[in-house]
Scaffold this active site. Sequence first.
Site, PDB file in Angstrom:
ATOM      1  N   GLY A  46      39.242  15.389  42.631  1.00  0.00           N
ATOM      2  CA  GLY A  46      40.050  15.077  43.807  1.00  0.00           C
ATOM      3  C   GLY A  46      41.229  14.203  43.439  1.00  0.00           C
ATOM      4  O   GLY A  46      41.209  13.515  42.408  1.00  0.00           O
ATOM      5  N   GLN A  51      47.881   8.050  44.474  1.00  0.00           N
ATOM      6  CA  GLN A  51      47.689   8.102  43.023  1.00  0.00           C
ATOM      7  C   GLN A  51      48.920   8.680  42.308  1.00  0.00           C
ATOM      8  O   GLN A  51      49.062   8.519  41.099  1.00  0.00           O
ATOM      9  CB  GLN A  51      46.461   8.947  42.668  1.00  0.00           C
ATOM     10  CG  GLN A  51      45.160   8.295  43.096  1.00  0.00           C
ATOM     11  CD  GLN A  51      43.966   9.136  42.690  1.00  0.00           C
ATOM     12  OE1 GLN A  51      43.588  10.052  43.399  1.00  0.00           O
ATOM     13  NE2 GLN A  51      43.399   8.844  41.534  1.00  0.00           N
ATOM     14  N   CYS A  88      37.413   8.058  38.383  1.00  0.00           N
ATOM     15  CA  CYS A  88      38.679   8.193  39.110  1.00  0.00           C
ATOM     16  C   CYS A  88      39.788   8.398  38.077  1.00  0.00           C
ATOM     17  O   CYS A  88      39.805   7.717  37.049  1.00  0.00           O
ATOM     18  CB  CYS A  88      38.936   6.921  39.915  1.00  0.00           C
ATOM     19  SG  CYS A  88      40.497   6.948  40.817  1.00  0.00           S
ATOM     20  N   LEU A  89      40.701   9.319  38.363  1.00  0.00           N
ATOM     21  CA  LEU A  89      41.803   9.579  37.437  1.00  0.00           C
ATOM     22  C   LEU A  89      42.694   8.347  37.265  1.00  0.00           C
ATOM     23  O   LEU A  89      43.398   8.236  36.266  1.00  0.00           O
ATOM     24  CB  LEU A  89      42.640  10.773  37.931  1.00  0.00           C
ATOM     25  CG  LEU A  89      41.902  12.122  37.954  1.00  0.00           C
ATOM     26  CD1 LEU A  89      42.751  13.181  38.626  1.00  0.00           C
ATOM     27  CD2 LEU A  89      41.500  12.547  36.551  1.00  0.00           C
ATOM     28  N   HIS A 130      35.438   9.140  48.442  1.00  0.00           N
ATOM     29  CA  HIS A 130      36.254   8.501  47.405  1.00  0.00           C
ATOM     30  C   HIS A 130      37.746   8.673  47.698  1.00  0.00           C
ATOM     31  O   HIS A 130      38.515   7.710  47.646  1.00  0.00           O
ATOM     32  CB  HIS A 130      35.883   9.131  46.054  1.00  0.00           C
ATOM     33  CG  HIS A 130      36.684   8.658  44.884  1.00  0.00           C
ATOM     34  ND1 HIS A 130      36.131   7.960  43.832  1.00  0.00           N
ATOM     35  CD2 HIS A 130      38.000   8.804  44.586  1.00  0.00           C
ATOM     36  CE1 HIS A 130      37.086   7.676  42.952  1.00  0.00           C
ATOM     37  NE2 HIS A 130      38.235   8.189  43.374  1.00  0.00           N
ATOM     38  N   GLU A 131      38.147   9.906  48.026  1.00  0.00           N
ATOM     39  CA  GLU A 131      39.576  10.187  48.249  1.00  0.00           C
ATOM     40  C   GLU A 131      40.075   9.544  49.544  1.00  0.00           C
ATOM     41  O   GLU A 131      41.199   9.041  49.605  1.00  0.00           O
ATOM     42  CB  GLU A 131      39.851  11.693  48.263  1.00  0.00           C
ATOM     43  CG  GLU A 131      39.459  12.432  46.979  1.00  0.00           C
ATOM     44  CD  GLU A 131      40.014  11.811  45.713  1.00  0.00           C
ATOM     45  OE1 GLU A 131      41.099  11.196  45.757  1.00  0.00           O
ATOM     46  OE2 GLU A 131      39.351  11.905  44.670  1.00  0.00           O
ATOM     47  N   HIS A 134      40.941   6.036  49.011  1.00  0.00           N
ATOM     48  CA  HIS A 134      42.262   5.831  48.393  1.00  0.00           C
ATOM     49  C   HIS A 134      43.349   5.663  49.455  1.00  0.00           C
ATOM     50  O   HIS A 134      44.295   4.903  49.267  1.00  0.00           O
ATOM     51  CB  HIS A 134      42.636   7.031  47.513  1.00  0.00           C
ATOM     52  CG  HIS A 134      42.123   6.957  46.101  1.00  0.00           C
ATOM     53  ND1 HIS A 134      42.365   5.891  45.278  1.00  0.00           N
ATOM     54  CD2 HIS A 134      41.395   7.835  45.361  1.00  0.00           C
ATOM     55  CE1 HIS A 134      41.812   6.110  44.096  1.00  0.00           C
ATOM     56  NE2 HIS A 134      41.213   7.280  44.116  1.00  0.00           N
TER      57      HIS A 134
HETATM   58 NI    NI Z   1      40.154   8.253  42.620  1.00  0.00          NI
END
Ligand code: NI
Length: 161
Positions: A46, A51, A88-89, A130-131, A134
């Site tokens: 995701g 991000q 997480c990226l 999670h997303e 963000h």
């Molecule tokens: Ni993330």
Amino acid sequence: MGLRKILTDKEPALHKVCRPVDQFNRRLAKLLDDMTETLAEAEGVGLAAPQVGILRRVVVVDTGEGILELVNPILLEVSGEQVGAEGCLSVPGKYGLVKRPMHAKVRAQDRSGEWFEAEGEGLVARCFCHELDHLDGIVYTQRMERFLTEEEMNALAEGDD
Ligand code: NI
């Protein structure tokens, strides 16, 4: 289409509350296309707009059966519980142990502004939560019990194939 740079959680953009999308135009379509391409390139599950430095409520999720685009998503319903590894990226090379709901239902708009609902179990439910976090400036490290140890990360990598 174009790749966007993924910011790390050291950047202020990752800790801001994002504004809703109010214009469903070509610029939004381009952002969604770029986010999907960036997510695929990074082999992530995701990606949220902050991000890539855009403070708008936009998320893309790879459900395993295709890409789901969530614009202005709202968490409608959650149930159950799972505790597991989460990455997480924007926090490269690390994983944390995070408790999340086992099931999650979201309501969101698509790229043309139509509202729809989507449900997810397990990894997809974890990813929704999670997303959406963000979009409120929350990174999973603020919710985790602890980072995984080197041994736990190795075991996770072996279980991947
Ligand atoms: Ni993330």
